[in-house]
Design a protein around this motif. Sequence first.
Motif, PDB file in Angstrom:
ATOM      1  N   ASP A 162       9.292  11.645   5.844  1.00 55.13           N
ATOM      2  CA  ASP A 162       8.547  11.089   6.977  1.00 55.13           C
ATOM      3  C   ASP A 162       8.224  12.258   7.895  1.00 55.13           C
ATOM      4  N   SER A 163       7.150  12.960   7.595  1.00 56.72           N
ATOM      5  CA  SER A 163       6.815  14.194   8.305  1.00 56.72           C
ATOM      6  C   SER A 163       6.625  13.996   9.798  1.00 56.72           C
ATOM      7  N   ASP A 164       5.950  12.929  10.188  1.00 63.06           N
ATOM      8  CA  ASP A 164       5.643  12.729  11.613  1.00 63.06           C
ATOM      9  C   ASP A 164       6.689  11.900  12.348  1.00 63.06           C
ATOM     10  N   LYS A 165       7.737  11.494  11.666  1.00 63.87           N
ATOM     11  CA  LYS A 165       8.862  10.755  12.266  1.00 63.87           C
ATOM     12  C   LYS A 165       8.429   9.452  12.949  1.00 63.87           C
ATOM     13  N   ASP A 166       7.477   8.748  12.331  1.00 63.05           N
ATOM     14  CA  ASP A 166       7.039   7.467  12.904  1.00 63.05           C
ATOM     15  C   ASP A 166       7.635   6.268  12.188  1.00 63.05           C
ATOM     16  N   GLY A 167       8.546   6.523  11.250  1.00 65.19           N
ATOM     17  CA  GLY A 167       9.212   5.427  10.548  1.00 65.19           C
ATOM     18  C   GLY A 167       8.567   5.051   9.230  1.00 65.19           C
ATOM     19  N   LEU A 168       7.430   5.652   8.887  1.00 63.75           N
ATOM     20  CA  LEU A 168       6.749   5.384   7.616  1.00 63.75           C
ATOM     21  C   LEU A 168       6.748   6.667   6.797  1.00 63.75           C
ATOM     22  N   TYR A 169       7.203   6.590   5.560  1.00 63.81           N
ATOM     23  CA  TYR A 169       7.228   7.788   4.728  1.00 63.81           C
ATOM     24  C   TYR A 169       5.803   8.154   4.308  1.00 63.81           C
ATOM     25  N   ASN A 170       5.601   9.413   3.975  1.00 67.85           N
ATOM     26  CA  ASN A 170       4.270   9.939   3.683  1.00 67.85           C
ATOM     27  C   ASN A 170       3.557   9.165   2.588  1.00 67.85           C
ATOM     28  N   GLY A 171       4.271   8.798   1.543  1.00 65.02           N
ATOM     29  CA  GLY A 171       3.654   8.047   0.457  1.00 65.02           C
ATOM     30  C   GLY A 171       3.097   6.714   0.923  1.00 65.02           C
TER      31      GLY A 171
END
Length: 153
Positions: A84-93
């Motif tokens: 989760d690069s941006d740390k918003d709770g949603l993983y990149n995939g």
Amino acid sequence: MALKHVLLAITCYIFVGLCLGYPPFMNYIPNSRRVPDPCFTRTRTGQTRYVQALGHYGDFSRRNPFGQDFWRTRGNWTILCRLDSDKDGLYNGYELGDRYCVWKPRDPRTWRYLRVPYGHPGVAETFNNRTKRYEVEPQLLMDVCSRNFPFIS
């Protein structure tokens, strides 16, 4: 006169290299050409603007969190997908439409699992119930959107 032509040719070569330097990386990211610009408000006609460089802010000088993770993992989607690069709770995939992290760049059999991208993996977004879409978190809006992401219209 010949020196002038040589300098012109070198300058053109450098600028073409800079402009075409990032597109090959897009082949290692699913739906890389379909990620909506997080700073662009859609019009009534449903027009969407797409981000051109997922790993960079608009001036190309700095990497966003997704670009930093892409660099650290050397573009390995198997690893990058679950981060989760941006740390918003949603993983990149999930943000890029590969919910099960099964996409492979050169394997058309895995492309059927792709969905429409939900958001930008390098910009923290939250779901807005009123507009029914993911939007940049208000505290990041000025910092992120003032950078003018490069886009594909």
